[in-house]
Design a protein around this motif. Structure first.
Motif, mmCIF file in Angstrom:
data_model
loop_
_atom_site.group_PDB
_atom_site.id
_atom_site.type_symbol
_atom_site.label_atom_id
_atom_site.label_comp_id
_atom_site.label_asym_id
_atom_site.label_seq_id
_atom_site.Cartn_x
_atom_site.Cartn_y
_atom_site.Cartn_z
ATOM 1 N N LYS A 141 -20.883 -13.782 6.099
ATOM 2 C CA LYS A 141 -19.968 -13.764 7.231
ATOM 3 C C LYS A 141 -18.894 -14.829 7.088
ATOM 4 C CE LYS A 141 -19.886 -14.126 12.278
ATOM 5 N NZ LYS A 141 -20.718 -14.319 13.524
ATOM 6 N N GLN B 179 -16.832 -7.321 0.038
ATOM 7 C CA GLN B 179 -17.889 -6.843 0.884
ATOM 8 C C GLN B 179 -18.171 -5.356 0.674
ATOM 9 O OE1 GLN B 179 -14.991 -8.051 1.809
ATOM 10 N NE2 GLN B 179 -14.117 -7.018 3.598
ATOM 11 N N SER C 24 -28.238 -16.001 3.931
ATOM 12 C CA SER C 24 -27.352 -15.172 3.102
ATOM 13 C C SER C 24 -26.368 -14.398 3.966
ATOM 14 C CB SER C 24 -28.176 -14.211 2.235
ATOM 15 O OG SER C 24 -28.782 -13.189 3.019
ATOM 16 N N GLN C 25 -26.819 -13.927 5.118
ATOM 17 C CA GLN C 25 -25.929 -13.185 6.006
ATOM 18 C C GLN C 25 -24.871 -14.096 6.623
ATOM 19 O OE1 GLN C 25 -26.316 -9.622 6.233
ATOM 20 N NE2 GLN C 25 -27.548 -10.326 4.502
ATOM 21 N N LYS D 185 -30.193 -8.117 1.761
ATOM 22 C CA LYS D 185 -31.174 -8.005 2.840
ATOM 23 C C LYS D 185 -32.326 -7.076 2.445
ATOM 24 C CE LYS D 185 -29.408 -7.339 6.855
ATOM 25 N NZ LYS D 185 -28.780 -6.658 8.016
ATOM 26 N N GLU E 124 -24.113 -7.558 1.238
ATOM 27 C CA GLU E 124 -24.938 -8.024 2.333
ATOM 28 C C GLU E 124 -26.141 -7.118 2.541
ATOM 29 O OE1 GLU E 124 -21.718 -7.640 2.405
ATOM 30 O OE2 GLU E 124 -20.737 -9.419 3.226
ATOM 31 N N GLN E 125 -25.919 -5.814 2.412
ATOM 32 C CA GLN E 125 -27.005 -4.865 2.625
ATOM 33 C C GLN E 125 -28.056 -4.948 1.521
ATOM 34 O OE1 GLN E 125 -24.517 -1.340 2.857
ATOM 35 N NE2 GLN E 125 -24.863 -1.158 5.051
#
Length: 441
Positions: free
Chosen positions: A211, A226, A206-207, A97, A93-94
């Motif tokens: 989730k 994750q 994407s986030q 982004k 996720e990071q």
């Protein structure tokens, strides 16, 4: 059950007779919704930027395009280690982004530069922009497919990836239409601003997808996804050349990018000779992209998932090199502009509707680290290496006095070699699929 899950699940049930995506659970529907929205937004932004890139590249002269491809390859060399470092240290996720916002910031810089630069400065700014978009499109799309390959299983991918591909197609149609319709009203700078906003929307999608997957009650793949992947920065490079399977995937990409670049250069030459102003050339490229998207969508609606489900990955993978060989063979005897555009459209439709979903499924058979690092190296650096070879080869052919017909004579055996390698790769994948998922066979 959330509203977005209910709404998209009903949409899937309403269209299940068209797509081969029967037995979609409510859990899958939510993942599918955010995945579809994610790739749709990405392709809207890319297809806004693509015609601008092509026009700016032509504005600097077709003779300079090989140097722009060289610059793109060098840019890939610089950016790939940075991406591998992010994958090593950040959660998925990071790094998704950070990657997208890295490119979004650059768009803001280009917008300001193109607005205040002189006409002479616009030429070299446009060349830098050409290189930037050529890096951008491969990185952001590769990140998306790495993500969804990490989420869905081999069985799910055959049912769902064809549907996801329609998101890319509809996004391409929307982006091309926006560019063609708005370029005269808001100019290229206005389009850049729209693309920047869309990239941020892709980050949001994407986030939400991450989730939804992290909260998923059913463990589709592995619960630790994750977490940062770890490993070395140059792992992807080493694994590509160490594994015959991964090396064959790299060759597939290399063959495709090489033949595509040869056709792209000829298309640029047509635009340079026929259109004299920037907006007309931008609209020309956008219109080709639009009709490619229309035919691709029709194919995806009717056949993609069925071909993957009924005939398997191996057969689907071979369609693109076969069409390439037949197309180049046709151009040997009759290299008119109309036939050229028909071959170009057929190849691109085959790639987006068949080859792209099939080759993404190939990565389900490899380790999680390879799905991100090796896949990313192949999708970006290997792809642009093929561009680099083809760009200078095309320039050499033209300097030697060869026409498109003469170039096609060389491309036919090249495409036949690509076809033979694709047959081996498809069979190898099917063997891996049986070993890794024996309960599905």
């Amino acid at each position: 059950m959330s509203t977005d899950r209910i709404g998209f699940f009903r949409l899937i049930q309403a269209t299940r007779s068209t797509f081969n995506i029967t037995h979609v659970t409510t859990c899958e529907a939510r993942l599918l919704f955010w995945s579809w929205l994610y790739i749709s937004i990405l392709f809207i932004s890319y297809y806004i930027l693509r015609p601008i890139r092509d026009e700016l590249g032509v504005a600097g002269g077709v003779k300079n395009l090989p140097w722009l491809f060289t610059g793109t390859l060098l840019a890939m060399l610089l950016v790939n280690p940075l991406f591998a470092w992010l994958v090593k240290r950040c959660s998925r996720e990071q790094f998704i982004k950070l990657t997208y916002r890295f490119f979004s910031l650059h768009l803001l810089i280009f917008l300001a530069a193109l607005k205040f630069a002189s006409p002479e400065q616009n030429v070299w700014i446009g060349q830098i922009f050409f290189i930037w978009v050529s890096v951008f499109n491969l990185f952001v799309v590769s990140v998306f497919w790495s993500f969804v390959v990490d989420i869905f299983t081999a069985e799910q991918s055959k049912r769902l990836f064809g549907f996801l591909a329609t998101g890319a197609t509809l996004g391409g149609m929307a982006g091309s239409s926006l560019t063609s319709g708005l370029v005269d009203k808001i100019g290229q700078n206005g389009l850049l601003l729209i693309a920047m906003v869309l990239i941020e929307c892709a980050v949001f999608a994407s986030q939400r997808l991450a989730k939804a997957h992290n909260l998923q009650g059913i463990n589709f793949t592995h619960s630790h996804k994750q977490q940062p992947i770890g490993g070395g920065i140059f792992t992807g490079v080493a694994h590509t050349f160490r594994s015959p399977y991964l090396f064959s995937i790299a060759l597939f990409i290399f063959f495709y990018s090489t033949t595509s670049t040869i056709l792209y250069f000829h298309q640029a030459s047509i635009a340079e000779s026929v259109f004299i102003d920037r907006n007309s050339r931008t609209a020309f490229f956008a219109n080709i992209d639009f009709w490619v998207s229309v035919f691709t969508l029709l194919f995806q609606l009717l056949l993609t998932s069925r071909i993957l489900g009924w005939l398997g990955v191996a057969f689907t993978l071979c369609a693109l090199p076969l069409i390439s060989a037949l197309g180049f063979a046709a151009l040997i005897s009759h290299s008119s502009v109309t036939l050229f555009i028909a071959v170009q459209v057929a190849r691109r439709v085959s790639n987006y509707a068949l080859a792209r979903p099939a080759r993404e499924i190939l990565f389900i058979s490899v380790s999680r680290e390879d799905r991100y690092k090796t896949k990313h190296f192949i999708d970006t650096f290997v792809y642009r290496a093929g561009d680099q070879l083809a760009s200078w080869t095309y320039a050499g052919f033209i300097a030697a006095g060869l026409s498109l017909s003469g170039i096609a004579i060389v491309a036919v055996p090249f495409s036949c070699l690509w076809l033979g390698m694709s047959i081996w790769l498809g069979r190898k994948h099917e063997k891996y699929a049986v070993i890794n998922n024996p309960e599905q066979h």
